[in-house]
Design a protein around this motif. Structure first.
Motif, PDB file in Angstrom:
ATOM      1  N   VAL A  44       8.194  -5.940   3.992  1.00  0.00           N
ATOM      2  CA  VAL A  44       7.302  -4.980   3.351  1.00  0.00           C
ATOM      3  C   VAL A  44       7.342  -3.679   4.152  1.00  0.00           C
ATOM      4  CG1 VAL A  44       4.902  -4.504   2.741  1.00  0.00           C
ATOM      5  CG2 VAL A  44       5.804  -6.821   2.513  1.00  0.00           C
ATOM      6  N   GLU A  45       7.390  -2.536   3.444  1.00  0.00           N
ATOM      7  CA  GLU A  45       7.400  -1.243   4.122  1.00  0.00           C
ATOM      8  C   GLU A  45       6.081  -1.013   4.852  1.00  0.00           C
ATOM      9  OE1 GLU A  45       8.206   2.015   1.509  1.00  0.00           O
ATOM     10  OE2 GLU A  45       9.879   0.971   0.557  1.00  0.00           O
ATOM     11  N   THR A  46       6.163  -0.432   6.036  1.00  0.00           N
ATOM     12  CA  THR A  46       4.939  -0.047   6.730  1.00  0.00           C
ATOM     13  C   THR A  46       4.447   1.257   6.118  1.00  0.00           C
ATOM     14  OG1 THR A  46       6.222   1.114   8.413  1.00  0.00           O
ATOM     15  CG2 THR A  46       5.610  -1.160   8.900  1.00  0.00           C
ATOM     16  N   PRO A  47       3.135   1.474   6.080  1.00  0.00           N
ATOM     17  CA  PRO A  47       2.607   2.718   5.507  1.00  0.00           C
ATOM     18  C   PRO A  47       3.152   3.936   6.249  1.00  0.00           C
ATOM     19  CG  PRO A  47       0.850   1.136   5.848  1.00  0.00           C
ATOM     20  CD  PRO A  47       2.070   0.582   6.511  1.00  0.00           C
ATOM     21  N   LYS A  48       3.493   4.989   5.493  1.00  0.00           N
ATOM     22  CA  LYS A  48       4.029   6.222   6.067  1.00  0.00           C
ATOM     23  C   LYS A  48       3.122   7.382   5.698  1.00  0.00           C
ATOM     24  CE  LYS A  48       8.755   4.630   5.621  1.00  0.00           C
ATOM     25  NZ  LYS A  48      10.018   4.792   4.921  1.00  0.00           N
ATOM     26  N   VAL A  52       3.721   8.831  -6.946  1.00  0.00           N
ATOM     27  CA  VAL A  52       2.997   7.576  -6.751  1.00  0.00           C
ATOM     28  C   VAL A  52       1.655   7.629  -7.466  1.00  0.00           C
ATOM     29  CG1 VAL A  52       4.084   7.114  -4.522  1.00  0.00           C
ATOM     30  CG2 VAL A  52       1.938   8.365  -4.599  1.00  0.00           C
ATOM     31  N   THR A  53       1.047   6.474  -7.674  1.00  0.00           N
ATOM     32  CA  THR A  53      -0.281   6.414  -8.273  1.00  0.00           C
ATOM     33  C   THR A  53      -1.338   6.500  -7.173  1.00  0.00           C
ATOM     34  OG1 THR A  53      -0.270   4.003  -8.188  1.00  0.00           O
ATOM     35  CG2 THR A  53       0.488   5.033 -10.234  1.00  0.00           C
ATOM     36  N   GLU A  54      -2.535   6.893  -7.563  1.00  0.00           N
ATOM     37  CA  GLU A  54      -3.614   7.084  -6.598  1.00  0.00           C
ATOM     38  C   GLU A  54      -3.955   5.802  -5.839  1.00  0.00           C
ATOM     39  OE1 GLU A  54      -6.864  10.055  -7.290  1.00  0.00           O
ATOM     40  OE2 GLU A  54      -8.006   8.196  -7.506  1.00  0.00           O
ATOM     41  N   ASP A  55      -3.816   4.653  -6.482  1.00  0.00           N
ATOM     42  CA  ASP A  55      -4.183   3.395  -5.819  1.00  0.00           C
ATOM     43  C   ASP A  55      -3.203   3.001  -4.710  1.00  0.00           C
ATOM     44  OD1 ASP A  55      -2.212   2.856  -7.714  1.00  0.00           O
ATOM     45  OD2 ASP A  55      -2.996   0.868  -8.196  1.00  0.00           O
ATOM     46  N   GLU A  56      -2.063   3.694  -4.577  1.00  0.00           N
ATOM     47  CA  GLU A  56      -1.107   3.429  -3.510  1.00  0.00           C
ATOM     48  C   GLU A  56      -1.381   4.279  -2.274  1.00  0.00           C
ATOM     49  OE1 GLU A  56       3.089   3.372  -4.766  1.00  0.00           O
ATOM     50  OE2 GLU A  56       2.300   3.526  -6.795  1.00  0.00           O
ATOM     51  N   LEU A  57      -2.387   5.169  -2.351  1.00  0.00           N
ATOM     52  CA  LEU A  57      -2.661   6.113  -1.267  1.00  0.00           C
ATOM     53  C   LEU A  57      -3.989   5.836  -0.579  1.00  0.00           C
ATOM     54  CD1 LEU A  57      -1.670   9.400  -3.106  1.00  0.00           C
ATOM     55  CD2 LEU A  57      -0.258   8.051  -1.565  1.00  0.00           C
ATOM     56  N   SER A  58      -4.084   6.261   0.671  1.00  0.00           N
ATOM     57  CA  SER A  58      -5.355   6.256   1.382  1.00  0.00           C
ATOM     58  C   SER A  58      -5.324   7.418   2.367  1.00  0.00           C
ATOM     59  CB  SER A  58      -5.580   4.926   2.116  1.00  0.00           C
ATOM     60  OG  SER A  58      -4.593   4.729   3.101  1.00  0.00           O
ATOM     61  N   TYR A  59      -6.512   7.858   2.814  1.00  0.00           N
ATOM     62  CA  TYR A  59      -6.583   8.981   3.749  1.00  0.00           C
ATOM     63  C   TYR A  59      -6.026   8.581   5.105  1.00  0.00           C
ATOM     64  CZ  TYR A  59      -9.244  12.184   0.865  1.00  0.00           C
ATOM     65  OH  TYR A  59      -9.621  13.065  -0.117  1.00  0.00           O
ATOM     66  N   CYS A  60      -5.403   9.545   5.770  1.00  0.00           N
ATOM     67  CA  CYS A  60      -4.898   9.375   7.138  1.00  0.00           C
ATOM     68  C   CYS A  60      -6.070   9.394   8.097  1.00  0.00           C
ATOM     69  CB  CYS A  60      -3.986  10.544   7.470  1.00  0.00           C
ATOM     70  SG  CYS A  60      -2.314  10.080   7.669  1.00  0.00           S
ATOM     71  N   GLN A  61      -6.081   8.521   9.064  1.00  0.00           N
ATOM     72  CA  GLN A  61      -7.165   8.512  10.065  1.00  0.00           C
ATOM     73  C   GLN A  61      -6.748   9.257  11.289  1.00  0.00           C
ATOM     74  OE1 GLN A  61     -10.078   7.625   9.362  1.00  0.00           O
ATOM     75  NE2 GLN A  61      -9.742   6.440   7.531  1.00  0.00           N
ATOM     76  N   HIS A 114       0.911   6.257   2.448  1.00  0.00           N
ATOM     77  CA  HIS A 114       1.433   5.605   1.250  1.00  0.00           C
ATOM     78  C   HIS A 114       1.703   4.151   1.578  1.00  0.00           C
ATOM     79  CE1 HIS A 114       4.869   4.310  -1.347  1.00  0.00           C
ATOM     80  NE2 HIS A 114       3.958   4.633  -2.228  1.00  0.00           N
ATOM     81  N   ARG A 115       1.053   3.254   0.863  1.00  0.00           N
ATOM     82  CA  ARG A 115       1.273   1.817   1.025  1.00  0.00           C
ATOM     83  C   ARG A 115       2.314   1.407   0.006  1.00  0.00           C
ATOM     84  NH1 ARG A 115      -4.037   2.536   0.380  1.00  0.00           N
ATOM     85  NH2 ARG A 115      -4.021   1.507  -1.627  1.00  0.00           N
ATOM     86  N   GLY A 116       3.396   0.815   0.470  1.00  0.00           N
ATOM     87  CA  GLY A 116       4.439   0.332  -0.433  1.00  0.00           C
ATOM     88  C   GLY A 116       3.895  -0.716  -1.389  1.00  0.00           C
TER      89      GLY A 116
END
Length: 66
Positions: free
Chosen positions: A24-28, A57-66, A13-15
């Motif tokens: 700015v929050e670091t992604p968690k 949250v909205t989809e644009d705030e998310l990305s897959y975990c690597q 989750h990107r703040g």
């Protein structure tokens, strides 16, 4: 319109930025616990959870975990 992420997927989750905060929050890492219905603005939303924190949250705030 279909959801890109599924239940139990681990995502980052990107703040949304400072919003009055100095840093700015670091992604968690969160887990998808529910795919929410599409809202009137057309954006896809998810309920995500990490430890004791749960949020929507909205989809644009998310990305897959690597």
């Amino acid at each position: 319109m279909s959801h890109a992420y599924q239940l139990n997927d681990e995502v980052l989750h990107r703040g949304q930025g400072p919003q009055g905060r100095v840093q700015v929050e670091t992604p968690k890492i969160y887990t998808i616990v529910q795919c929410m219905p599409v809202e009137s603005d057309g954006r896809l939303r998810y309920r995500i959870k990490s430890d004791k924190i749960e949020r929507v949250v909205t989809e644009d705030e998310l990305s897959y975990c690597q």
